[in-house]
Design a protein around this motif. Structure first.
Motif, short mmCIF file in Angstrom:
data_model
loop_
_atom_site.label_atom_id
_atom_site.label_comp_id
_atom_site.label_asym_id
_atom_site.label_seq_id
_atom_site.Cartn_x
_atom_site.Cartn_y
_atom_site.Cartn_z
N ASP A 53 0.85 -1.19 0.00
CA ASP A 53 0.00 0.00 0.00
C ASP A 53 0.88 1.24 0.00
O ASP A 53 1.98 1.21 0.55
CB ASP A 53 -0.87 0.05 1.28
CG ASP A 53 -1.93 -1.05 1.30
OD1 ASP A 53 -2.77 -1.07 0.39
OD2 ASP A 53 -1.90 -1.88 2.22
N SER A 55 0.12 5.51 0.45
CA SER A 55 -0.89 6.59 0.54
C SER A 55 -0.63 7.68 -0.50
O SER A 55 -1.55 8.38 -0.90
CB SER A 55 -0.90 7.19 1.95
OG SER A 55 0.36 7.76 2.26
N VAL A 58 -2.53 6.83 -3.55
CA VAL A 58 -3.95 7.16 -3.34
C VAL A 58 -4.14 8.68 -3.39
O VAL A 58 -5.20 9.19 -3.75
CB VAL A 58 -4.43 6.60 -1.97
CG1 VAL A 58 -5.85 7.03 -1.67
CG2 VAL A 58 -4.33 5.09 -1.95
N LYS A 60 -3.78 10.75 -0.75
CA LYS A 60 -4.36 11.32 0.47
C LYS A 60 -3.60 10.78 1.66
O LYS A 60 -3.44 9.57 1.79
CB LYS A 60 -5.82 10.90 0.55
CG LYS A 60 -6.65 11.79 1.46
CD LYS A 60 -8.12 11.48 1.29
CE LYS A 60 -8.90 12.32 2.28
NZ LYS A 60 -9.79 11.63 3.12
N ARG A 108 -8.22 0.50 1.95
CA ARG A 108 -8.46 0.37 0.50
C ARG A 108 -9.91 0.63 0.16
O ARG A 108 -10.22 1.27 -0.83
CB ARG A 108 -8.06 -1.03 0.02
CG ARG A 108 -6.56 -1.24 0.01
CD ARG A 108 -6.22 -2.62 -0.50
NE ARG A 108 -4.80 -2.92 -0.33
CZ ARG A 108 -4.21 -4.01 -0.82
NH1 ARG A 108 -4.92 -4.90 -1.49
NH2 ARG A 108 -2.93 -4.21 -0.63
N ALA A 111 -10.48 4.26 0.17
CA ALA A 111 -9.86 4.87 -1.02
C ALA A 111 -10.70 4.60 -2.27
O ALA A 111 -10.76 5.43 -3.18
CB ALA A 111 -8.45 4.32 -1.21
#
Length: 330
Positions: A53, A55, A58, A60, A108, A111
């Motif tokens: 993952d 951020s 994404v 954010k 997730r 998101a």
């Protein structure tokens, strides 16, 4: 500075820290209720340092409130060793990373704009986790089956003290949380009556999260826990009523089935599940649920009779349509 000096052990050999970019000023005060904003990247300890993952991808940063039972409490420990603008890499062994797949799934889903409330996990705690085989993401399922040490690369952006921001429901104390529930319930009902179903769902969901957060601290199936469970189920059924209005019937079936599995005497859950089955043409299931409603609550006879009449009419129409469709084929 050599790598050896850069690697600090945070008072334990299960965590190793390497500072990648020094921060500024003193270490901030990480007191209960402080809101911490940071970017994170999670990587496997393989040769490729596979990213799980990130951020920044994404777009954010992550926010957590200290002392608020965030599922991955190790992040609080890691962050509280950092200065503002610092970037650090932490190696954590599996004693700290076991719950990561669950946290990742929630993040997730947020998101992706989906509902982060993980009903199954909230409802029955960690024990129930193993009853559900898939988290819906292959890489997380793999990690769930076989927990591994992970690298967390964290970048601390800011720390707001409790007095410096408006506290949202997830930053409240247990007592405040329970006071807020009837307020959210009432707001949800008003929005529902006004036909603003998405907004009503948001209010019910916030209420459910407040209740579940408090409930995790009670002993399962004892009186205080059951009182909270009853409150949560009421809100969940209201939530399902909204889902019916926006035609999310399969989700209704899922949530009502959760309630029924835990509390097989809930007539209202059977009734709502029956209505949802009816909408997706599951005739046998709908009839079964409606007959359970009559067993559990004979006072609902009139309303169920009406629904069964509608079901009969629909099935008749559908059979007629099917007959006409196939007539032309032979």
């Amino acid at each position: 500075m050599s790598d050896m000096q850069e690697t600090l052990l945070l008072g334990s050999d299960s965590i190793k820290k390497t500072i990648l970019h020094g921060g500024t000023g003193d270490i901030p005060r990480f007191i209960t209720g402080a809101k911490v904003t940071f970017h994170f990247r999670t990587q496997l300890c393989d040769d490729e340092r596979t990213v799980i993952d990130d951020s920044k991808v994404v777009g954010k940063p992550m926010e957590i409130v200290i002392g608020n039972m965030f599922k991955l409490d190790i992040w609080e420990t890691l962050l509280s060793s950092m200065r503002i603008d610092e970037v650090a890499e932490f190696w954590c062994d599996i004693t700290h990373t076991g719950v990561y797949p669950l946290v990742s799934k929630s993040m997730r889903r947020i998101a992706e704009g989906k509902d982060p409330v993980d009903w199954h996990i909230h409802t029955c705690g960690m024990a129930n986790m193993f009853a559900y085989n898939s988290l819906g993401y292959d890489d997380l399922d793999e990690l769930m089956r076989e927990p591994k040490p992970l690298y967390f690369v964290l970048e601390l952006i800011r720390v707001h003290q409790p007095s410096e921001y408006s506290r949202e429901s997830w930053a409240l104390s247990d007592e405040e949380r329970l006071k807020v529930v009837p307020v959210l319930h009432g707001q949800g009902n008003n929005l529902y009556k006004a036909g603003r179903y998405q907004e009503a769902m948001q209010k019910y969901k916030e209420g459910i999260i407040c209740i579940k957060n408090v409930q995790t601290k009670e002993k399962s199936w004892e009186v205080p826990w059951l009182k909270l469970e009853k409150m949560a189920n009421t809100l969940t059924l209201n939530y399902c009523q909204c889902l019916m209005c926006v035609e999310e019937y399969y989700e209704v079936i899922e949530h009502t089935s959760d309630i029924i599995n835990q509390h097989p005497g809930t007539a209202k859950a059977f009734y709502m599940r029956g209505k949802a089955h009816m909408e997706v043409w599951n005739e046998a299931e709908a009839r079964q649920d409606f007959s359970r409603v009559l067993d559990l609550n004979p006072a609902m006879k009139k309303i169920v009779k009406k629904d069964l009449a509608v079901l009969n009419m629909r099935m008749e129409e559908k059979n007629q349509e099917d007959r006409n469709k196939y007539k032309g084929m032979f």
